[in-house]
Design a protein around this motif. Structure first.
Motif, short mmCIF file in Angstrom:
data_model
loop_
_atom_site.label_atom_id
_atom_site.label_comp_id
_atom_site.label_asym_id
_atom_site.label_seq_id
_atom_site.Cartn_x
_atom_site.Cartn_y
_atom_site.Cartn_z
N GLU A 1 8.10 -1.03 0.94
CA GLU A 1 7.11 -1.50 -0.04
C GLU A 1 7.71 -2.58 -0.92
O GLU A 1 7.11 -3.61 -1.19
CB GLU A 1 6.62 -0.32 -0.91
N CYS B 1 4.58 6.71 -2.29
CA CYS B 1 4.54 6.37 -0.86
C CYS B 1 4.07 7.54 0.01
O CYS B 1 4.03 8.69 -0.43
CB CYS B 1 5.92 5.93 -0.39
N ALA C 1 8.24 1.62 -6.66
CA ALA C 1 7.79 2.33 -5.46
C ALA C 1 8.67 3.59 -5.33
O ALA C 1 9.88 3.53 -5.51
CB ALA C 1 7.94 1.45 -4.23
N GLU D 1 3.78 3.12 -7.47
CA GLU D 1 3.20 3.44 -6.17
C GLU D 1 3.93 4.65 -5.59
O GLU D 1 5.16 4.65 -5.45
CB GLU D 1 3.37 2.25 -5.20
N HIS E 1 -2.01 -4.84 -10.06
CA HIS E 1 -2.17 -3.55 -9.37
C HIS E 1 -3.46 -2.83 -9.69
O HIS E 1 -3.92 -1.99 -8.93
CB HIS E 1 -1.01 -2.62 -9.79
N THR F 1 0.05 4.57 -2.08
CA THR F 1 0.09 3.35 -1.25
C THR F 1 -0.98 3.34 -0.17
O THR F 1 -1.31 2.28 0.35
CB THR F 1 1.46 3.22 -0.55
N HIS G 1 -0.52 5.05 -8.66
CA HIS G 1 -1.17 4.67 -7.41
C HIS G 1 -0.63 5.48 -6.24
O HIS G 1 0.47 6.01 -6.31
CB HIS G 1 -0.88 3.19 -7.07
#
Ligand SMILES: [Zn+2]
Length: 318
Positions: free
Chosen positions: A39, A94, A57, A92, A75, A30, A28
């Motif tokens: 996060e 960032c 994260a 995730e 998620h 963010t 992913h």
């Protein structure tokens, strides 16, 4: 490489209620500019009861694991029993909102973390998926999955070199941007960070990145999968028998062929509505009933007159 800072277990009921046996890794972005620590802290906040969570994260300076890998996270947007939500380790990356250097560094860090997880679990690169593979969301919106996979692969290549006891293999790989390995004079630079090499390479048309062993690691041309064999007829013959008769076409037109097969038979011509043809043979295949006759040039012709699946008749025979 992976710092563990698990959320309070009192939050497990909301953030990671199910036990999990991970089957892969889901990437992913963010879509904001918060740090990995922020996060993580946000998920752990006492008043945060949203069913939204992730395992790791990653930003430009650290990777924080906040949920154990044997518990699920929310998620992937694929529902309570979704493959993504229930079977995938979620990561995730960032700073994707603004991108730039700190995002590129976060991505490079993610490549290292994913490579380590793949090694730990004994998985191949095919276990790395994007959020969008599970649901209709444009995520990761900034990470190019092909590039990320190349970065992960070069981490994997590097770590397998490190794991071998061959002292002649350099443990600190250098990525050289050149037109070809053999032509050192075209070199634009050499980088210890793959991502930086990639940025330079992308600026120069026709250039590639080579590792210290002279192996081209970027751009990697996707191998073309082998062409499957040309499909053989799925309409095999069931039986044939002699029968003399005359068929009158009741639809606009029917093709006739040199074999009783719509896959393998080559079209030789058509008969049109109200035209008639005399036949001396009937062939039944799995899909059609065919009539057959000897054409003007002495070759046998075959024409389907009934589609068996719905008993649709295209000609009237006497
Ligand atoms: Zn996502």
């Amino acid at each position: 490489m992976l710092k563990q800072q698990l959320i309070n277990s009192s939050k497990y009921d909301v953030k990671c209620p199910y036990e999990m046996n991970p089957e892969g890794i889901c990437i992913h972005n963010t879509a904001n500019d918060a740090s990995a620590q922020n996060e993580r802290d946000n998920v752990n906040r006492e008043d945060n009861n949203a069913e939204v969570s992730f395992h790791i994260a990653i930003d430009d300076i650290e990777s924080i694991q906040l949920i154990p890998f044997n518990r699920n996270t929310w998620h992937a947007g694929d529902g309570g029993n979704g493959q993504g939500n229930r079977k995938y380790i979620s990561i995730e990356i960032c700073y994707s909102k603004s991108g730039g250097d700190r995002f590129n560094k976060a991505e490079a860090m993610a490549a290292r973390v994913v490579a380590k997880l793949l090694n730990d679990y004994g998985w191949g690169i095919d276990k790395v998926k994007a959020h969008r593979d599970f649901s209709n969301k444009n995520c990761p919106h900034r990470t190019d999955m092909n590039n990320l996979k190349q970065m992960i692969q070069s981490e994997l290549n590097g770590s397998s070199a490190n794991n071998s006891n061959n002292a002649s293999i350099s443990t600190s790989d250098l990525y050289r941007v050149r037109k070809s390995w053999g032509d050192a004079s075209t070199q634009k630079g050499s980088y210890s960070n793959f991502n930086n090499a990639k940025i330079e390479c992308d600026k120069n048309y026709g250039y590639s990145i080579y590792n210290s062993n002279g192996i081209k690691v970027y751009p990697v041309t996707t191998p073309v999968p082998p062409t499957p064999p040309i499909s053989t007829s799925t309409d095999s013959e069931v039986k044939r028998y002699s029968e003399n008769g005359k068929c009158t076409i009741t639809v606009d037109a029917i093709n006739f062929r040199d074999k009783p097969s719509t896959d393998e038979g080559v079209i030789q011509g058509q008969y049109y509505n109200n035209e008639s043809v005399n036949y001396d043979l009937v062939v039944i295949t799995e899909k059609y009933i065919w009539i057959s006759w000897i054409g003007g040039n002495g070759s046998r012709r075959y024409m389907p007159i009934t589609q068996k699946s719905n008993n649709e008749k295209w000609a009237y025979c006497v």
